[in-house]
Design an enzyme around this catalytic site. Structure first.
Site, short mmCIF file in Angstrom:
data_model
loop_
_atom_site.label_atom_id
_atom_site.label_comp_id
_atom_site.label_asym_id
_atom_site.label_seq_id
_atom_site.Cartn_x
_atom_site.Cartn_y
_atom_site.Cartn_z
N LYS A 152 34.16 52.25 15.05
CA LYS A 152 33.89 51.95 13.63
C LYS A 152 32.46 52.32 13.26
O LYS A 152 32.21 52.93 12.22
CB LYS A 152 34.13 50.46 13.37
CG LYS A 152 33.53 49.96 12.06
CD LYS A 152 33.75 48.48 11.84
CE LYS A 152 32.63 47.58 12.29
NZ LYS A 152 31.40 47.56 11.52
N ASN A 153 31.52 51.93 14.13
CA ASN A 153 30.11 52.10 13.76
C ASN A 153 29.60 53.53 13.95
O ASN A 153 28.45 53.81 13.68
CB ASN A 153 29.24 51.10 14.53
CG ASN A 153 29.49 49.68 14.02
OD1 ASN A 153 30.10 49.49 12.98
ND2 ASN A 153 29.04 48.69 14.77
N CYS A 174 28.07 41.03 8.09
CA CYS A 174 28.67 39.78 8.55
C CYS A 174 27.70 38.63 8.29
O CYS A 174 26.53 38.84 8.02
CB CYS A 174 28.99 39.88 10.02
SG CYS A 174 30.17 41.19 10.37
N ARG A 228 19.65 40.24 7.40
CA ARG A 228 19.91 41.67 7.35
C ARG A 228 19.27 42.37 6.13
O ARG A 228 19.95 42.96 5.30
CB ARG A 228 21.42 41.94 7.39
CG ARG A 228 22.08 41.28 8.58
CD ARG A 228 23.52 41.66 8.72
NE ARG A 228 23.66 42.98 9.30
CZ ARG A 228 24.84 43.56 9.53
NH1 ARG A 228 25.95 42.94 9.22
NH2 ARG A 228 24.90 44.75 10.05
N ASP A 287 26.94 42.97 19.86
CA ASP A 287 28.37 42.90 19.54
C ASP A 287 29.24 42.66 20.78
O ASP A 287 30.46 42.52 20.66
CB ASP A 287 28.80 44.20 18.85
CG ASP A 287 27.92 44.53 17.67
OD1 ASP A 287 28.15 44.00 16.59
OD2 ASP A 287 26.95 45.30 17.85
N ARG A 313 39.15 44.47 10.10
CA ARG A 313 38.19 45.43 9.54
C ARG A 313 37.66 46.36 10.61
O ARG A 313 37.30 47.49 10.34
CB ARG A 313 37.01 44.67 8.96
CG ARG A 313 36.93 44.73 7.50
CD ARG A 313 35.77 43.96 7.05
NE ARG A 313 34.80 44.88 6.51
CZ ARG A 313 34.15 44.63 5.38
NH1 ARG A 313 34.35 43.53 4.74
NH2 ARG A 313 33.30 45.50 4.93
#
Ligand code: EPU
Length: 449
Positions: free
Chosen positions: A36-37, A131, A136, A319, A428
């Site tokens: 995803k990233n 999130c 952030r 993560d 997601r």
């Protein structure tokens, strides 16, 4: 400018809840999905050219749909060529302002600033979300772009940027931020002159973005000491690229194999992207073996406690922290996990302790090798986890994506049947988590909400 952007707007509702009956060792094989990233940034990079681009290995996750929706708003033609291959083509940017519908949704709109400046000279992008794991801010992004000649007007909920032409600059990031590094890379590849990004992040997903940009004609050097040197070029070409495998998903399935005392092969897993994770896994008694198609994970001996500190690559990924924390509830002794990337990434631990019987104590102290940025700042960023604890089944509500797999893992370990809601967060970022877990024998079913 120090905008705080911590709350994520989900852009979706739960499609279902999960019912998981734990205590079953997971055995079998799954395919790793594309990261995803990496892929979401690569989709943004396609805006740098007016030629068609084809990406392979694209995970079918909600986050990809959201980014494709953003691109479509800007004039991109999107065609799926197969289950995991997509053609994206932006012959002309037809709209320079991304709608406020995307405000607070994810980190991607701010990465579009550089490409849109090159294509159109101006853009308005909504402020990002993320999130619920910390503040952030996006100050590094904006300061770097300003150094490159962007005029930035900070409006409530959005940022307006314009320029006659971005120029190379020497930007030293205060911290090796993944997003700020990507933002500056995407701005620098077509800027006039040379950009040097010091103290850059060099995560495998960023290297994969660099590989794609290089195929498009960009000139980028990865120098020693996290320094990226980019020589701007006037134009970039279309590209065909296969996105790197998702090392977060791979580690999640590895943790599931070890936690349930099973054996899972993850096809497409790469050892070189998992070195730090594999060391930690081995420290606690997990094992891995290279197979023809990837890596196989298993429990090599009874699990024992360890100390982990999250950090920038090649450190232990923030993560990976959540599945590892759950895994450590099954290791004998007291482990310490010191989170140094985000100030508030242990919120999920409360439900594990209160509802499932895990022994997790959170502290504001830095219990790692070094004092981190959250030292003496009153953030509960260190966890002491004592095991072995038999977990009890519970009803859990997922607060964010990575905590989501942590909860699924806890339910897979627990005796009895757990119910998990908030699955939209998990879906997601994880492709087909229910089908993949069922394929390795998990007793998991979905129920309509
Ligand atoms: N930071 C600032 N100012 C900035 C940018 C970052 O202070 O302008 C701080 C952040 O607050 C944080 C640290 O720097 O404390 C690192 O943030 P970074 O910019 O590296 O994170 P990110 O780019 O926002 C990406 C991933 C995250 C992943 C982190 C760290 C994406 C879309 N997100 O976030 O992934 O945890 O890097 O590796 O790539 C996830 O996938 O669930 C996820 C949260």
């Amino acid at each position: 400018m120090n905008k705080s952007t911590s709350q994520e707007r989900p852009m979706a509702v739960d499609r279902h809840t999960y019912r998981i009956t734990g205590g079953v060792p997971l055995r079998g094989a799954v395919d790793a999905s594309g990261a995803k990233n990496a892929v979401t940034k690569q989709l943004v990079a396609t805006l740098l050219t007016d030629e068609p681009c084809v990406l392979h290995g694209v995970p079918r996750i909600l986050e990809v749909d959201i980014v494709l929706g953003m691109l479509a708003e800007l004039g991109t033609e999107v065609t799926w060529l197969g289950e995991h291959s997509v053609r994206v083509h932006t012959p002309k940017v037809t709209n320079t302002a991304l709608s406020s519908m995307y405000s607070g949704v994810n980190r991607i709109p701010i990465l579009m600033m550089g490409p849109l400046l090159h294509r159109s000279g101006e853009t308005v992008v909504p402020l990002p979300g993320g999130c619920t794991i910390g503040k952030r801010p996006i100050d590094f992004h904006l300061a770097g772009l300003a150094q490159m000649g962007a005029d930035i007007v900070d409006n409530p909920g959005s940022v307006k940027v314009s320029t006659t032409r971005l120029s190379g600059a020497h930007v030293t990031l205060p911290f090796p931020s993944v997003g700020a590094t990507e933002n500056l890379l995407l701005a620098a590849v077509r800027a006039r002159g040379t950009t040097v990004i010091s103290n850059a992040a060099v995560e495998p997903e960023i290297v994969d973005l660099i590989l794609m940009l290089q195929k498009m004609g960009a000139l980028i050097t990865i120098d020693i000491d996290r320094t990226l040197i980019v020589t701007g070029v006037a134009e970039l070409d279309g590209v065909e690229h296969h996105t790197v495998a998702d090392r977060i998903e791979i580690a999640s399935f590895a943790a599931a194999a070890v936690a349930t005392d099973g054996r899972i092969e993850v096809r497409g897993a790469r050892q070189d992207h998992l070195i730090t994770f594999l060391n930690a896994l081995r420290h606690i008694g997990g094992g891995f073996k290279e197979t023809e198609h990837g890596l196989e994970f298993f429990r090599a001996r009874p699990l024992s406690a360890t100390d982990i500190e999250t950090g920038v690559h090649p450190g232990f990924m923030t993560d990976w922290q959540q599945p590892m924390t759950v895994l450590l509830t099954q290791a004998a002794g007291t482990s310490v996990v010191h989170e140094t990337i985000y100030e508030d990434r242990f919120g999920y631990a409360q439900q594990l302790s209160q509802s499932m019987g895990a022994t997790i104590e959170l502290t504001t102290q830095c219990l790692g090798a070094t004092a981190c940025r959250w030292h003496r700042r009153d953030f509960l960023h260190t966890a002491k986890i004592t095991g072995v604890t038999p977990l009890k089944a519970a009803d859990l509500v997922i607060p964010d994506l990575r905590a989501g797999f942590g909860y699924v893992l806890a339910a897979l370990v627990a005796e009895g049947t757990s119910t998990i809601s908030g699955t939209r967060y998990l879906e997601r970022g994880y492709e087909q988590p229910v089908a993949k877990l069922a394929a390795v024998g998990a007793q998991i079913i979905t129920e309509p909400v």
